[in-house]
Scaffold this active site. Structure first.
Site, PDB file in Angstrom:
ATOM      1  N   ASN A  79       0.833  -1.194   0.000  1.00 46.72           N
ATOM      2  CA  ASN A  79       0.000   0.000   0.000  1.00 46.72           C
ATOM      3  C   ASN A  79       0.866   1.242   0.000  1.00 46.72           C
ATOM      4  O   ASN A  79       1.948   1.259   0.592  1.00 46.72           O
ATOM      5  CB  ASN A  79      -1.002  -0.003   1.167  1.00 46.72           C
ATOM      6  CG  ASN A  79      -0.454   0.681   2.405  1.00 46.72           C
ATOM      7  OD1 ASN A  79      -0.498   1.904   2.531  1.00 46.72           O
ATOM      8  ND2 ASN A  79       0.084  -0.125   3.317  1.00 46.72           N
ATOM      9  N   CYS A 140       7.158   8.655   8.997  1.00 44.67           N
ATOM     10  CA  CYS A 140       6.980   9.718   7.982  1.00 44.67           C
ATOM     11  C   CYS A 140       8.319  10.405   7.673  1.00 44.67           C
ATOM     12  O   CYS A 140       9.232  10.385   8.490  1.00 44.67           O
ATOM     13  CB  CYS A 140       6.043  10.798   8.518  1.00 44.67           C
ATOM     14  SG  CYS A 140       4.480  10.188   9.080  1.00 44.67           S
ATOM     15  N   ASN A 202       5.841  -1.054  11.530  1.00 48.94           N
ATOM     16  CA  ASN A 202       5.109  -0.503  10.393  1.00 48.94           C
ATOM     17  C   ASN A 202       5.462  -1.346   9.150  1.00 48.94           C
ATOM     18  O   ASN A 202       6.267  -2.267   9.230  1.00 48.94           O
ATOM     19  CB  ASN A 202       5.482   0.974  10.196  1.00 48.94           C
ATOM     20  CG  ASN A 202       4.304   1.780   9.677  1.00 48.94           C
ATOM     21  OD1 ASN A 202       3.589   1.316   8.793  1.00 48.94           O
ATOM     22  ND2 ASN A 202       4.102   2.969  10.218  1.00 48.94           N
ATOM     23  N   GLY A 227       1.061  -7.931   5.899  1.00 45.23           N
ATOM     24  CA  GLY A 227       0.505  -9.279   5.783  1.00 45.23           C
ATOM     25  C   GLY A 227       1.525 -10.338   6.166  1.00 45.23           C
ATOM     26  O   GLY A 227       2.655 -10.032   6.571  1.00 45.23           O
ATOM     27  N   GLY A 253       2.395  -7.446  12.371  1.00 43.44           N
ATOM     28  CA  GLY A 253       2.965  -7.767  11.071  1.00 43.44           C
ATOM     29  C   GLY A 253       2.516  -9.166  10.684  1.00 43.44           C
ATOM     30  O   GLY A 253       3.080 -10.159  11.127  1.00 43.44           O
ATOM     31  N   GLY A 275      -3.742  -5.983  11.400  1.00 44.32           N
ATOM     32  CA  GLY A 275      -4.040  -4.994  10.372  1.00 44.32           C
ATOM     33  C   GLY A 275      -4.667  -5.627   9.152  1.00 44.32           C
ATOM     34  O   GLY A 275      -5.876  -5.825   9.062  1.00 44.32           O
ATOM     35  N   THR A 276      -3.810  -6.016   8.195  1.00 42.33           N
ATOM     36  CA  THR A 276      -4.240  -6.526   6.899  1.00 42.33           C
ATOM     37  C   THR A 276      -5.248  -7.672   7.002  1.00 42.33           C
ATOM     38  O   THR A 276      -6.173  -7.758   6.189  1.00 42.33           O
ATOM     39  CB  THR A 276      -2.990  -6.977   6.108  1.00 42.33           C
ATOM     40  OG1 THR A 276      -2.099  -5.853   6.018  1.00 42.33           O
ATOM     41  CG2 THR A 276      -3.328  -7.457   4.721  1.00 42.33           C
TER      42      THR A 276
HETATM   43  C1  LIG Z   1      -3.927   0.078   3.950  1.00 36.25           C
HETATM   44  C2  LIG Z   1      -3.012   0.316   5.113  1.00 36.25           C
HETATM   45  C3  LIG Z   1      -2.963   1.577   5.696  1.00 36.25           C
HETATM   46  C4  LIG Z   1      -2.125   1.821   6.788  1.00 36.25           C
HETATM   47  N1  LIG Z   1      -2.103   3.068   7.360  1.00 36.25           N
HETATM   48  C5  LIG Z   1      -1.331   3.286   8.460  1.00 36.25           C
HETATM   49  C6  LIG Z   1      -1.350   4.559   9.102  1.00 36.25           C
HETATM   50  O1  LIG Z   1      -2.066   5.493   8.738  1.00 36.25           O
HETATM   51  N2  LIG Z   1      -0.522   4.727  10.188  1.00 36.25           N
HETATM   52  C7  LIG Z   1       0.273   3.730  10.670  1.00 36.25           C
HETATM   53  O2  LIG Z   1       0.975   3.943  11.670  1.00 36.25           O
HETATM   54  N3  LIG Z   1       0.303   2.505  10.072  1.00 36.25           N
HETATM   55  C8  LIG Z   1      -0.476   2.279   8.981  1.00 36.25           C
HETATM   56  N4  LIG Z   1      -0.467   1.040   8.388  1.00 36.25           N
HETATM   57  C9  LIG Z   1       0.443  -0.016   8.914  1.00 36.25           C
HETATM   58  C10 LIG Z   1      -0.299  -1.014   9.821  1.00 36.25           C
HETATM   59  O3  LIG Z   1      -0.857  -0.345  10.944  1.00 36.25           O
HETATM   60  C11 LIG Z   1       0.641  -2.145  10.298  1.00 36.25           C
HETATM   61  O4  LIG Z   1       1.721  -1.585  11.008  1.00 36.25           O
HETATM   62  C12 LIG Z   1       1.211  -2.969   9.147  1.00 36.25           C
HETATM   63  O5  LIG Z   1       0.268  -3.121   8.105  1.00 36.25           O
HETATM   64  C13 LIG Z   1       1.677  -4.371   9.597  1.00 36.25           C
HETATM   65  O6  LIG Z   1       0.617  -5.114  10.171  1.00 36.25           O
HETATM   66  P1  LIG Z   1      -0.306  -6.159   9.300  1.00 36.25           P
HETATM   67  O7  LIG Z   1       0.641  -7.035   8.536  1.00 36.25           O
HETATM   68  O8  LIG Z   1      -1.130  -6.890  10.311  1.00 36.25           O
HETATM   69  O9  LIG Z   1      -1.145  -5.321   8.402  1.00 36.25           O
HETATM   70  C14 LIG Z   1      -1.302   0.775   7.298  1.00 36.25           C
HETATM   71  C15 LIG Z   1      -1.367  -0.499   6.695  1.00 36.25           C
HETATM   72  C16 LIG Z   1      -2.203  -0.740   5.640  1.00 36.25           C
HETATM   73  C17 LIG Z   1      -2.244  -2.120   5.036  1.00 36.25           C
END
Ligand SMILES: Cc1cc2nc3c(=O)[nH]c(=O)nc-3n(C[C@H](O)[C@H](O)[C@H](O)COP(=O)(O)O)c2cc1C
Length: 322
Positions: A79, A140, A202, A227, A253, A275-276
């Site tokens: 993303n 950021c 992140n 993911g 993660g 998250g995902t």
């Molecule tokens: C579509 C999307 C948008 C995200 N937006 C943010 C965000 O605004 N701020 C943030 O700190 N992390 C953001 N993340 C990161 C997630 O919070 C997380 O750290 C990362 O996706 C790993 O976890 P996961 O594998 O369970 O998704 C975003 C992730 C995805 C997939």
């Protein structure tokens, strides 16, 4: 609405502490992946989560990056949303009032492009209804340091955390990027500057190429990989950080199952974020919590917190410090 009724529920104390914040269970909905939970509420009660982290809010409204800005990958997704959002003023006027009826604890998330911006936005979040902590998306770019990611540098990370701590009374969580050679000095800098917890990790920087069109798939060229593909990277980041930290770690993660979550807890995380996986199956938190409880019961532990650090040598001497 789905529940997991029908099986005998183990009686395990699922509460965890993130600084002064008490969560009813260790499951957190990850930032950017759950909004306030309303979109999921027809399928699952968002109160399944111990806390929901809001999408990161910036000082100004942002349209985000050009499309396409998401793409599937094997075992994950890319993303490059680009922090699309309405900005703090709109958020406070139109969205924050709904937090009063939030289904569970809320963790506000702040993103910024300078230290001052982080501090100013975080200060406006302090004291909102049901907000129990503030997470800082320090992944950021820092405009005052030629766009270098804050979380790539211990001093920049510390500067953001210290400036926010001066302005807010809620616990502050620094969310770090895995896109560094060694996470330990950055996690330590966050802790020394007063962070009450760190979130790891992140998304991992990545990209895909459309070989038919002969151009990058994402309009932004690169994006963040999330993911199951990133889970071993994330577990390792938690393990490394746990060697040096005494504050709690929220691990995330690629968590999709209870077993995945247990990896993070045993590597040293106090809580875990999902998250995902919510996009594919909103029932994931129900199963993850049930399976964590079952594992605690199987090990004859009375609390989920006792699972933290079970696999980690540092915890033999540190039990009870987080
Ligand atoms: C579509 C999307 C948008 C995200 N937006 C943010 C965000 O605004 N701020 C943030 O700190 N992390 C953001 N993340 C990161 C997630 O919070 C997380 O750290 C990362 O996706 C790993 O976890 P996961 O594998 O369970 O998704 C975003 C992730 C995805 C997939």
């Amino acid at each position: 609405m789905a529940t997991l009724n029908g099986s005998a529920q183990p009686r395990i104390d699922t509460r965890v502490r993130i600084g002064s914040a008490r969560l009813k269970n260790p499951l957190v909905a990850a930032s950017g992946c759950y909004n306030r939970g309303a979109e999921f509420a027809r399928v699952v009660d968002p109160a399944a989560y111990g806390a929901i982290v809001l999408k990161s809010i910036t000082a100004q409204p942002r349209l985000g990056n050009a499309m396409p800005r998401v793409a599937p990958t094997p075992a994950g997704m890319l993303n490059a949303i680009g922090l699309q959002g309405p900005g703090i003023e709109y958020f406070l006027t139109h969205e924050a009032p709904a937090l009063a009826s939030a289904p569970t604890a809320i963790i506000a998330s702040v993103a910024g492009f300078s230290v001052a911006e982080f501090a100013a936005v975080a200060a406006r979040m302090d004291g909102l209804p049901n907000v129990v902590a503030i997470e800082l998306d320090v992944s950021c770019p820092n405009v005052d340091r030629e766009g270098e990611c804050f979380a790539a540098d211990p001093d920049s990370t510390a500067a953001v955390v210290a400036a926010v701590k001066e302005r807010v009374s809620l616990p502050v969580i620094a969310k770090l990027t895995p896109n560094v050679a060694d996470i330990k000095p950055i996690a330590l800098a966050a802790q020394s500057a007063g962070a009450d917890a760190v979130s790891l990790i992140n998304a991992v920087r990545g990209m895909a190429v459309d070989v038919t069109a002969a151009r990058p798939v994402l309009a932004n060229v690169s994006g963040g990989l999330s993911g199951p593909a990133i889970r071993p990277i994330a577990v390792n980041a938690v393990w490394e950080a746990a060697k040096v930290l005494r504050i709690p770690i929220i691990g995330m993660g690629g968590i999709e199952t209870g077993r995945d979550a247990l990896e993070f807890l045993m590597a040293g995380a106090t809580a875990v974020a999902i998250g995902t996986a919510n996009f594919r199956d909103p029932l994931v938190p129900l199963r993850v919590l049930r399976d964590i409880e079952k594992e605690a019961e199987r090990r004859k532990l009375s609390t989920v917190a006792a699972l933290t650090g079970l696999a980690h040598p540092s915890f033999a001497t540190k039990t009870g410090t987080r």
